[in-house]
Design a protein around this motif. Structure first.
Motif, PDB file in Angstrom:
ATOM      1  N   ARG A  90      -7.749  13.722   2.867  1.00 43.33           N
ATOM      2  CA  ARG A  90      -7.395  15.113   2.623  1.00 43.33           C
ATOM      3  C   ARG A  90      -8.025  16.008   3.687  1.00 43.33           C
ATOM      4  NH1 ARG A  90      -3.520  15.836  -1.411  1.00 43.33           N
ATOM      5  NH2 ARG A  90      -4.029  17.995  -0.937  1.00 43.33           N
ATOM      6  N   ASP A 136      -2.783  15.980   3.710  1.00 36.95           N
ATOM      7  CA  ASP A 136      -3.463  14.812   4.283  1.00 36.95           C
ATOM      8  C   ASP A 136      -3.392  14.855   5.808  1.00 36.95           C
ATOM      9  OD1 ASP A 136      -3.977  13.825   1.802  1.00 36.95           O
ATOM     10  OD2 ASP A 136      -2.718  12.042   1.969  1.00 36.95           O
ATOM     11  N   ASP A 192       0.866  -1.181   0.000  1.00 43.47           N
ATOM     12  CA  ASP A 192       0.000   0.000   0.000  1.00 43.47           C
ATOM     13  C   ASP A 192       0.901   1.227   0.000  1.00 43.47           C
ATOM     14  OD1 ASP A 192      -1.739   2.063   0.527  1.00 43.47           O
ATOM     15  OD2 ASP A 192      -2.710   1.110   2.241  1.00 43.47           O
ATOM     16  N   THR A 193       0.947   1.905  -1.147  1.00 46.58           N
ATOM     17  CA  THR A 193       1.919   2.987  -1.329  1.00 46.58           C
ATOM     18  C   THR A 193       1.238   4.339  -1.178  1.00 46.58           C
ATOM     19  OG1 THR A 193       1.445   3.002  -3.691  1.00 46.58           O
ATOM     20  CG2 THR A 193       3.256   1.613  -2.957  1.00 46.58           C
ATOM     21  N   ARG A 226      -8.298  13.032  -8.329  1.00 51.29           N
ATOM     22  CA  ARG A 226      -8.174  14.198  -7.465  1.00 51.29           C
ATOM     23  C   ARG A 226      -8.871  15.391  -8.108  1.00 51.29           C
ATOM     24  NH1 ARG A 226      -2.173  15.827  -5.424  1.00 51.29           N
ATOM     25  NH2 ARG A 226      -2.508  18.045  -5.079  1.00 51.29           N
ATOM     26  N   THR A 261       1.089  13.323  -6.582  1.00 48.32           N
ATOM     27  CA  THR A 261       1.639  13.901  -7.814  1.00 48.32           C
ATOM     28  C   THR A 261       2.908  14.690  -7.473  1.00 48.32           C
ATOM     29  OG1 THR A 261      -0.614  14.111  -8.656  1.00 48.32           O
ATOM     30  CG2 THR A 261       1.092  15.415  -9.766  1.00 48.32           C
ATOM     31  N   LYS A 267     -11.244  13.286  -3.339  1.00 50.91           N
ATOM     32  CA  LYS A 267     -10.818  12.104  -4.084  1.00 50.91           C
ATOM     33  C   LYS A 267     -12.059  11.318  -4.508  1.00 50.91           C
ATOM     34  CE  LYS A 267      -6.417  11.604  -4.466  1.00 50.91           C
ATOM     35  NZ  LYS A 267      -5.684  10.593  -5.211  1.00 50.91           N
TER      36      LYS A 267
END
Ligand code: WT7
Length: 637
Positions: A520, A505, A417-418, A531, A422, A526
């Motif tokens: 956020r 976040d 889970d990354t 986004r 951007t 989202k």
């Protein structure tokens, strides 16, 4: 059996003995601690694994924060690492891409063939007067010409700005205008659920609203009739067949431009807290170091792997982990053009089986969407080649995590889970396969990354407490700025807590040091992992003749994560009714794109505002969710 039960307990999922034995990073904390003691040393070692035209003099220049510079004095080009350096090795004859169209067409391309196409297209761009530093907007469906166009642009030192094919007229026009692009690369159309999307037609309309594009290159994909403006518009295929594309003088090749490490590679527009999307700028040097190191360690990529990042190349996920990093690491990527459920809900599982995919990297919203159709669709396919799974874009809810893990991963594949953005260019908080996992947590900061959760005063909060997620040290793949707006860069990211990068976040860190991203805390929504800014939706709404004022909020949704609710005040003379509401939704979809279509629009007489006239979206949100409205003392009325 007891072991098995322990392994599957939801709180902590330990890796199998086989994973531990075969994975690249066996002790994540050791690597993290070592990197924390000497982050520049860690990044420098990673940089040395790559090809450079000339080495750097200094790893990090931080004399003018937040305008940090990495690998100062180094000369390189990401294409040198993504393509050129494979051409004299056996990787040259490996497949770089296996592409499958929504209609079942298959197209494959080796590193050799990809390099040839990129060289040809680079020659085409040059012949159109594209020079180092010029911007090129790319608005394409998910076809191989998309990576080809990106790589060709980068190869000649120009700067690409990819606009996701799901965006529409105004969103495209704005991005062309802000980037002052000289050339636009688009297609007649693309396919989504069997239906063609008329990209060229949308582009023509966008070009009427923006003024910088001199030439348009059109890829044929959907077989749609399009209007071609003489002297401006050219067919991709025709250009690629012309003598200058093949350039016999150089045997069809094209020189890879020598770039300074800090020269811009691309702009990627993303939503922020104002109506105007930000052109996030990334550079050649640091970016390539960040993306290759993160992909190598977090996904434990092996030479023989078939890697499938199911995102769109038009998002940062695709830029970093469909185009640049997999090519740099010399692995084979799958690109699938269409919808996961087309023509049936087993399309993804069919693809995994057919090509023997080893690593699947997808968004929670897609997983939840496929979960709805039940396990039978999955179980008719052999998914035993899968070794690792990945997640990105929003927090993955534990229920989806367990389904992904058990049904798709057969209970044996760790879920990577990354967490990233951007702006960060590369993974920031992520496990590696050997780390015990907690469903719903992105686990720990990547080596060399320092993250903290802080309170309003910028002080770290106690374990388990919620606060704002910040990054406390520069990192190589970080954004270098916002195109043409250095002040906004400083203000948006570096001013709330001086010296710390503000992610937008909120998060919690538990007693084991695992990070739990909550979501956020700014005006970014989202929707299905996409986004969007409340202000963009609002400005699309007020651009309709019937609307005098508008507010947009995000409301939690089981499948999409969030959906948009709009509130509008009508101008005099317009009659409220379902017809008008539908017309307003369609208007937003037409201006911004189908992904921005509000799920609900309410026509109201008044909007809650502060005395200074700011719309209090949190009040609207609390009302929409049936929650207490909180402190209303600043409310004007
Ligand atoms: C925002 C960035 C980075 C690729 C795609 C999104 C959310 C992203 C996770 C995750 C929880 C996540 C955050 C972040 N996000 N990944 N693994 N867990 N939240 O890029 O469009 O720039 O959006 O996506 O809210 O700030 P993006």
């Amino acid at each position: 059996m007891a072991d098995e039960a322990d392994r599957l307990q939801p709180e902590l999922w330990a890796p199998s003995a086989e994973t531990l034995e075969t994975c690249l990073v066996k002790d994540y904390d050791a690597l993290r601690n070592q990197a924390a003691a000497d982050p520049l040393g860690f990044w420098e070692r990673e940089a040395k694994e790559l090809a450079w035209f000339e080495p750097w003099d200094k790893v990090l220049e931080e004399s003018n924060p937040p305008f940090f510079k990495w690998f100062v004095g180094g000369k390189t080009n990401v294409v040198l690492n993504a393509l050129d350096r494979h051409q004299n090795t056996p990787v040259r004859n490996k497949l770089a891409y296996i592409w499958e169209g929504e209609d079942g067409t298959v197209r494959t391309m080796s590193f050799h063939a990809l390099n040839r196409e990129v060289c040809r297209f680079a020659n085409v761009l040059k012949s159109m007067g594209v020079n180092k530093g010029d911007r090129v907007t790319i608005y394409l469906p998910r076809v191989l010409e998309l990576p080809i166009a990106m790589l060709a642009t980068a190869k000649i030192g120009a700067v690409h700005s990819v606009v996701y094919g799901g965006f529409s007229v105004e969103a495209l026009a704005e991005r062309i205008q802000d980037s002052e692009s000289k050339v636009l690369i688009t297609a007649d159309g693309g396919f989504m659920r069997g239906k063609p999307v008329p990209l060229k037609q949308i582009a023509d309309e966008a070009l009427r609203r923006s003024g910088t594009v001199e030439h348009v290159i059109v890829v044929k994909r959907a077989g749609l009739a399009v209007s071609m403006e003489v002297g401006r518009d050219y067919w991709y295929d025709e250009l690629m067949g012309l003598p200058f594309a093949r350039n016999p003088a150089t045997h069809g090749t094209c020189k890879t431009e020598v770039m300074d490490a800090e020269d811009p590679l691309f702009l990627l527009y993303t939503s922020g807290t104002t109506g105007k999307p930000k052109g996030i700028m990334h550079t050649h040097g640091g970016y390539q170091v960040g993306i290759s190191a993160t992909m190598k360690y977090a996904f434990d990529v092996r030479a023989e792997d078939r890697w499938w990042c199911a995102a769109d190349p038009g998002w940062i996920t695709g830029h970093s982990y469909i185009v640049y990093a997999p090519l740099m690491l010399g692995v084979t990527s799958i690109i699938y053009e269409g919808a996961p459920t087309y023509p049936y809900p087993d399309r993804w599982w069919r693809i995994v089986e057919k090509y023997g995919v080893n690593i699947l990297y997808a968004a929670p919203t897609a997983i939840r969407g496929l979960m709805r159709f039940g396990e039978a669709w999955v179980n008719r396919h052999d998914l035993s080649t899968l070794r690792l799974l990945g997640s990105v874009g929003e927090p993955i809810n534990p229920e989806a995590w367990r389904w992904y893990h058990r049904v798709i991963g057969g209970g044996r594949c760790p879920i990577i889970d990354t967490w990233w953005q951007t702006e960060t260019g590369a993974f920031m908080i992520t496990p590696v396969p050997s780390l015990p996992l907690k469903p719903g947590s992105a686990t720990k900061p990547f080596p060399g990354i320092l993250a903290e959760v802080v309170d309003e005063a910028g002080q770290p909060v106690a374990p388990g407490e919620e606060g704002k997620l910040v990054i406390t040290r520069p990192w190589p793949a970080m954004l270098r700025g916002i195109h043409r707006d250095p002040d906004r860069y400083v203000k948006q990211y570096w001013s709330t807590y001086p010296g710390k990068y503000l992610t937008g976040d909120s998060a919690r860190v538990d007693a084991d040091g695992y990070f739990w991203i909550i979501g956020r805390v700014d005006d970014v929504i989202k929707v299905s992992g996409y986004r969007l800014g409340t202000a963009e939706i609002e400005s699309a709404l007020v651009s309709h003749a019937a609307v005098s004022e508008a507010a947009a909020i995000g409301v939690p949704h089981e499948l999409k994560g969030n959906v948009i609710h709009g509130f509008v005040i009508l101008r005099e003379g317009f009659v409220p009714g379902p017809g008008l509401v539908e017309e307003l939704s369609a208007h937003v979809a037409r201006e911004v794109g189908p992904i921005a279509r509000p799920e609900k629009i309410e026509i109201v007489d008044k909007l809650p505002k502060t005395r200074s006239g700011k719309i209090m979206r949190r009040v609207l949100k609390a009302r929409a969710m049936g929650q207490p409205e909180g402190d209303l003392s600043t409310l004007e009325d």
